[in-house]
Design an enzyme around this catalytic site. Structure first.
Site, PDB file in Angstrom:
ATOM      1  N   GLU A   1       1.725   2.771  13.137  1.00  0.00           N
ATOM      2  CA  GLU A   1       1.458   3.725  12.122  1.00  0.00           C
ATOM      3  C   GLU A   1      -0.110   3.318  12.033  1.00  0.00           C
ATOM      4  O   GLU A   1      -1.355   2.745  12.569  1.00  0.00           O
ATOM      5  CB  GLU A   1       1.678   3.143  11.001  1.00  0.00           C
TER       6      GLU A   1
ATOM      7  N   LYS B   1       4.792  11.340   6.078  1.00  0.00           N
ATOM      8  CA  LYS B   1       6.403   9.719   5.280  1.00  0.00           C
ATOM      9  C   LYS B   1       6.129  10.733   4.058  1.00  0.00           C
ATOM     10  O   LYS B   1       5.652  10.645   3.121  1.00  0.00           O
ATOM     11  CB  LYS B   1       4.839   8.787   5.236  1.00  0.00           C
TER      12      LYS B   1
ATOM     13  N   CYS C   1       6.176   2.708   8.217  1.00  0.00           N
ATOM     14  CA  CYS C   1       6.353   1.666   7.903  1.00  0.00           C
ATOM     15  C   CYS C   1       7.151   0.810   6.828  1.00  0.00           C
ATOM     16  O   CYS C   1       9.043   0.796   6.617  1.00  0.00           O
ATOM     17  CB  CYS C   1       4.773   0.806   7.151  1.00  0.00           C
TER      18      CYS C   1
END
Length: 479
Positions: A242, A300, A352
């Site tokens: 990430e 995301k 994440c």
């Protein structure tokens, strides 16, 4: 102790027996207060590492960091207290045969509320994650974490009632049936190979969080990732963690990524990288870019509260400004986005925190051959957090029957099989690469097909059946 990195999964049973016994205390308010203190113990021991993020990397002074961490612990501790309140007020005086099922349903319903709605959801330390190495793990492809949590709670609550001699010892056979069924289900193959193995390399840069975004370190970071990547052009896919690129996509596209992508194509390698993107119209995304035949971006979707956006505005913004803690202001990507492709197969991308949400991973798994999780857990230092996070990723692989590759900045980086087992793992806090093979899979598990809504509908039906049996037994006794 039931959770990673300790992994004494069976410790969850006496812990649940303890809180259930608290709920049966005859006093009016003590069970609720003690349930709250149980929650304080759980979350203080389980998420104390938030302090590291706030103090070491957020820049808050020690006293403020302790205060904010304590506030967070105290807030999440309200949820065990809520479960206690419902059980004490509505079910404590019910017959034991009905009460154990009702109390277990309350417990996992409160976990669902905590994990999906409050502050965008916080599914950390849900009891099912502790059972990856127990027979109950066999139920994951069928009923996911909430189904496993229900079965674990029912087992613990029945044991408590039997020990208190309020329930016949014959109920032990029900516990044995539940656990034996889970063990048998471990032998069921819910998915199947869809192609030949793919060689994948994961790049763990190990860039210190306090150095990561400093402009004078950017070139060094970019050179490091390029150097580590060039050593593995024999892999079919190479994946970075990430925000491995500490710059916006527009800043590195032409001079850095385009030449790197051209070199990858010459070696017939697909490269998956991550960086922030956007900037137009004050919209910024936490993104993953697949540099394959058709470069595609994923933004995301499920953002981390107080890390990537600020809930409870304007209060939270005012408090964090007063403490001078810098936080991001990202925009969430769309719920449905085209799947990225690497190694000839589409994959589900999670960035994440997203791999903590089973339905988010499952909703597109039918079109994917595997799962990729890119993470930066460096925010939490050398703590249990990274191992707890890995545990949740293992559950996603088990629920979906897919290989999951997880690449992080500082650890835990690894390959997870469809059985939820870690196949290989890199050392933490080292600059390294990890290479292994995965098999793209096809097929879809019952949980992935139907999701948590169907699981809860089935549990409600089971609860109704238990209530009907309870009422019938009462009728027989009175007649």
């Amino acid at each position: 102790m039931a959770f990673a990195p300790y992994d004494y999964g069976y410790a969850a049973i006496p812990a649940l027996m303890f809180i259930y016994r608290i709920w049966l205390l005859p006093t009016k308010y003590h069970p609720i207060l003690l349930s709250y203190l149980f929650g304080v113990g759980l979350f203080a021991a389980g998420i104390w590492w938030v302090y590291i993020s706030i103090h070491d990397f957020g820049g808050a002074d020690g006293l403020s960091a302790i205060g904010l961490t304590s506030l967070l612990v105290g807030f999440w501790a309200l949820f065990p207290a809520l479960a206690g309140l419902v059980v004490v007020r509505l079910m404590r005086h019910s017959r034991p045969g009905w009460r154990v099922f009702a109390a277990a349903f309350v417990w996992i319903s409160v976990e669902y509320l905590r994990g999906n709605y409050l502050l965008n959801g916080f599914p950390w330390l849900q009891i099912a994650y502790s059972q990856l190495n127990s027979p109950l793990a066999g139920y994951a492809p069928l009923v996911g974490v909430y189904g496993i949590g229900f079965l674990l709670a029912v087992s613990a609550f029945i044991l408590t009632e039997v020990l208190l001699t309020k329930l016949s010892s014959r109920y032990i056979w029900l516990i044995l049936a539940i656990w034996a069924g889970g063990q048998l289900l471990k032998n069921v193959a819910w998915t199947q190979a869809a192609g030949e193995p793919i060689k994948i390399t994961l790049v763990q840069g190990n860039i210190s969080q306090d150095q990561k975004w400093q402009s004078n370190q950017r070139l060094t970071t970019l050179q490091l990732y390029r150097h580590l990547t060039e050593q593995h052009w024999d892999s079919k896919v190479i994946i970075w963690p990430e925000t491995a690129i500490p710059a916006f996509l527009s800043q590195v596209q032409t001079a850095y990524l385009d030449p790197l992508a051209a070199e990858a194509r010459r070696h017939d390698t697909d490269l998956v990288v991550s960086m922030p993107s956007g900037g137009e119209g004050n919209q910024y995304f936490n993104s993953v870019l697949a540099l394959s035949d058709k470069p595609t971006l994923y933004h995301k979707n499920h953002l981390l509260p107080f890390g990537e956006y600020l809930p409870l505005q304007p209060l939270s913004g005012w408090v964090l400004d007063w403490l001078e803690i810098p936080l991001g202001d990202f925009t969430a990507g769309a719920d449905r986005q085209p799947l990225l492709t690497a190694g000839g197969y589409a994959f589900v991308t999670t960035i994440c925190y997203e791999d903590a949400f089973g339905e988010l991973v499952s909703r597109q798994i039918g079109d994917a051959g595997y799962i990729v999780n890119v993470t930066n857990d460096a925010w939490f230092g050398d703590s249990a957090q990274a191992f707890q996070h890995m545990q949740m990723a293992q559950m996603r692989a088990l629920e979906t029957g897919r290989y999951l590759v997880r690449v992080t900045n500082t650890g835990v980086t690894g390959f997870i099989g469809p059985d939820g087992k870690v196949r290989s793992q890199a050392a933490t806090f080292t600059t390294t690469t990890l290479t292994d093979t995965i098999v793209p899979m096809s097929g879809i598990t019952p949980y992935s097909r139907f999701g948590d809504t169907t699981v809860f509908a089935g549990l409600l039906a089971l609860l109704g059946l238990a209530y009907a049996i309870n009422m019938l037994n009462n009728s027989d006794r009175t007649s």
